[in-house]
Design an enzyme around this catalytic site. Sequence first.
Site, PDB file in Angstrom:
ATOM      1  N   LYS A 111       0.816  -1.214   0.000  1.00  0.00           N
ATOM      2  CA  LYS A 111       0.000   0.000   0.000  1.00  0.00           C
ATOM      3  C   LYS A 111       0.850   1.265   0.000  1.00  0.00           C
ATOM      4  O   LYS A 111       0.434   2.294  -0.527  1.00  0.00           O
ATOM      5  CB  LYS A 111      -0.953   0.023   1.203  1.00  0.00           C
ATOM      6  CG  LYS A 111      -2.103  -0.956   1.088  1.00  0.00           C
ATOM      7  CD  LYS A 111      -3.191  -0.616   2.094  1.00  0.00           C
ATOM      8  CE  LYS A 111      -4.319  -1.621   2.067  1.00  0.00           C
ATOM      9  NZ  LYS A 111      -5.281  -1.388   3.155  1.00  0.00           N
ATOM     10  N   LYS A 194      -9.287 -11.777  -8.869  1.00  0.00           N
ATOM     11  CA  LYS A 194     -10.286 -11.833  -7.803  1.00  0.00           C
ATOM     12  C   LYS A 194     -11.421 -10.856  -8.067  1.00  0.00           C
ATOM     13  O   LYS A 194     -11.176  -9.751  -8.558  1.00  0.00           O
ATOM     14  CB  LYS A 194      -9.620 -11.458  -6.473  1.00  0.00           C
ATOM     15  CG  LYS A 194      -9.532 -12.610  -5.505  1.00  0.00           C
ATOM     16  CD  LYS A 194      -8.759 -12.260  -4.260  1.00  0.00           C
ATOM     17  CE  LYS A 194      -9.445 -11.241  -3.377  1.00  0.00           C
ATOM     18  NZ  LYS A 194      -8.987 -11.311  -1.976  1.00  0.00           N
ATOM     19  N   LYS A 197     -13.959  -4.999  -5.177  1.00  0.00           N
ATOM     20  CA  LYS A 197     -14.796  -3.797  -5.162  1.00  0.00           C
ATOM     21  C   LYS A 197     -14.192  -2.697  -6.009  1.00  0.00           C
ATOM     22  O   LYS A 197     -14.863  -1.754  -6.384  1.00  0.00           O
ATOM     23  CB  LYS A 197     -15.013  -3.318  -3.735  1.00  0.00           C
ATOM     24  CG  LYS A 197     -13.739  -2.941  -3.001  1.00  0.00           C
ATOM     25  CD  LYS A 197     -14.091  -2.516  -1.591  1.00  0.00           C
ATOM     26  CE  LYS A 197     -13.120  -3.066  -0.582  1.00  0.00           C
ATOM     27  NZ  LYS A 197     -13.722  -3.372   0.692  1.00  0.00           N
TER      28      LYS A 197
HETATM   29  P1  AMP Z   1     -12.074  -6.571   1.242  1.00  0.00           P
HETATM   30  O1  AMP Z   1     -13.258  -6.298   0.379  1.00  0.00           O
HETATM   31  O2  AMP Z   1     -10.836  -6.871   0.448  1.00  0.00           O
HETATM   32  O3  AMP Z   1     -11.868  -5.541   2.324  1.00  0.00           O
HETATM   33  O4  AMP Z   1     -12.366  -7.917   1.998  1.00  0.00           O
HETATM   34  C1  AMP Z   1     -13.356  -8.085   2.976  1.00  0.00           C
HETATM   35  C2  AMP Z   1     -13.509  -9.569   3.245  1.00  0.00           C
HETATM   36  O5  AMP Z   1     -14.049 -10.249   2.086  1.00  0.00           O
HETATM   37  C3  AMP Z   1     -12.192 -10.281   3.552  1.00  0.00           C
HETATM   38  O6  AMP Z   1     -12.424 -11.266   4.552  1.00  0.00           O
HETATM   39  C4  AMP Z   1     -11.810 -10.947   2.252  1.00  0.00           C
HETATM   40  O7  AMP Z   1     -11.036 -12.116   2.448  1.00  0.00           O
HETATM   41  C5  AMP Z   1     -13.160 -11.277   1.640  1.00  0.00           C
HETATM   42  N1  AMP Z   1     -13.083 -11.215   0.155  1.00  0.00           N
HETATM   43  C6  AMP Z   1     -12.887 -10.106  -0.598  1.00  0.00           C
HETATM   44  N2  AMP Z   1     -12.891 -10.399  -1.926  1.00  0.00           N
HETATM   45  C7  AMP Z   1     -13.085 -11.738  -2.017  1.00  0.00           C
HETATM   46  C8  AMP Z   1     -13.196 -12.659  -3.126  1.00  0.00           C
HETATM   47  N3  AMP Z   1     -13.139 -12.257  -4.403  1.00  0.00           N
HETATM   48  N4  AMP Z   1     -13.388 -13.967  -2.842  1.00  0.00           N
HETATM   49  C9  AMP Z   1     -13.472 -14.380  -1.558  1.00  0.00           C
HETATM   50  N5  AMP Z   1     -13.390 -13.577  -0.477  1.00  0.00           N
HETATM   51  C10 AMP Z   1     -13.198 -12.261  -0.691  1.00  0.00           C
END
Ligand code: AMP
Length: 330
Positions: A111, A194, A197
Site C-alpha cells: 500500500k 479476484k 470492489k
Molecule cells: P475486502 O473487500 O478486500 O476488504 O475484503 C473483505 C472480506 O471479504 C475479507 O475477509 C476478504 O477475504 C473477503 N473477500 C474479498 N474479496 C473476495 C473474493 N473475491 N473472494 C473471496 N473472499 C473475498
Amino acid sequence: MKRVFSGVQPTGNLHLGNYLGAIKNWVAMQREHDCLYCIVDLHAITVAQAPDELTDNTREVTAGLIAAGLDPKTCIIFNQSRVAAHAELAWILNCFTPLGWLNRMTQFKEKAGKQRDKALLGLYAYPVLMAADILLYHATGVPVGEDQKQHLELSRDIAGAFNRAYDVEFFPLPEPMIFGAATRVMSLRDGRRKMSKSDGSDYARINLTDDADTLALKIKRAKTDSEPGLSYDPERRPEAANLLSIYAALAGEPVERVVAEHAGVGFAAFKGRLADLAIETLGPIAQRMRELLADPAYIDGVLADGAERARRIGDANLAEVRRIMGLLDA
Ligand code: AMP
Ligand code: TRP
C-alpha cells in the site's frame, strides 16, 4: 464458547466475494460463539476518505451484514471509532511493538508503494490497531482471509510481548479461523483475477445490492470459453471453474456434484440455472438491504447498541491493562 472477533472495512460495494468468502461464515458462527463484528472505520481512514462516503459506506456495510443474516441481538455489530478503547489500547500496544516487526508487513509495503517517506504513520501502525481490536475483547477466534494471516501472527506476537513484559497471562493468543473450502470468487470478466470492489467494470462483480434483472444480465454476459460443455479445471478453464464454484457455494453443494449434474449442459443453459439460483439466494438479501438502507435511523440504532455492549467488555479489559501497567485511574 469461543469469543470471535472480525472486522470489515466500510469501503462500499459489498460483493459476492465478500459474502461467500467472509460474511456467510460469520453468519454460520453467530450462534455457536460469542461474536463481535466490527466495521473498522479507523482502519479505513488510513487512506483518504470523503466524509459523506465514509458515513454512507458504514451504513451500507452494516445493512449488508444484517441482510445477509447476522442478528444484531445475537452478535455485537458496531463501528470501531465509537469505542474509544480501540484507539487507546492501540497506543499502549504501539509501545510493545518493535519497528522490525512492522517492517515485515507485506500489506504495508504494497500500500505504501515506492515513496516510503510519504507513507502515513497510520498506515504503518494499521496492524497494531488490528491487534488492539482483537485483544481488547480477549478474542481467541478470528475469521480472516489468507491476506490477513500475517497481521494475525503479529497480534499474537504483540500479545506475547505484553504478557512477558509484565509476567502475566493476560492476553490470550488469538488463532485464525480459516474455513474449509475457502471460497475465492473470481471476476466475471477475467477468471484469473479476484472479484473486487475496485474493479473498473461493474460487470466483473455481483454486488449484494444488485436486483434480479441486473444479476441475470451480469451472469449472462459473464466471460466463457469456446470448449463445448462444462468441466471444472481452474488452470485451463478459469471462467467455467468460477461459475461452477459460485453455483456450488450458493447451492451449498460440493463442486463435484454441481459438475456431475451439469455434465451435458452448455454454458448458456448453465448460466440460466445459475441466474435463477443467484436470484433465489441473493435476491432476498438485496431486497432486505434496500429496506434497511431506507431506514438509516434503524441502522444507526443497531450500531449505537452494539457499541454500548462492546464498550462494556472492552472498558473492563482496558481497566485491567491499566492496573497491570500501573497507570493511575479513578
Ligand atoms: P475486502 O473487500 O478486500 O476488504 O475484503 C473483505 C472480506 O471479504 C475479507 O475477509 C476478504 O477475504 C473477503 N473477500 C474479498 N474479496 C473476495 C473474493 N473475491 N473472494 C473471496 N473472499 C473475498
Ligand atoms: N484488516 C482487516 C481487513 O482488511 C480488517 C480488520 C480490522 C480485522 N481489524 C480486524 C479483521 C480484526 C479481523 C480482526 O480485512
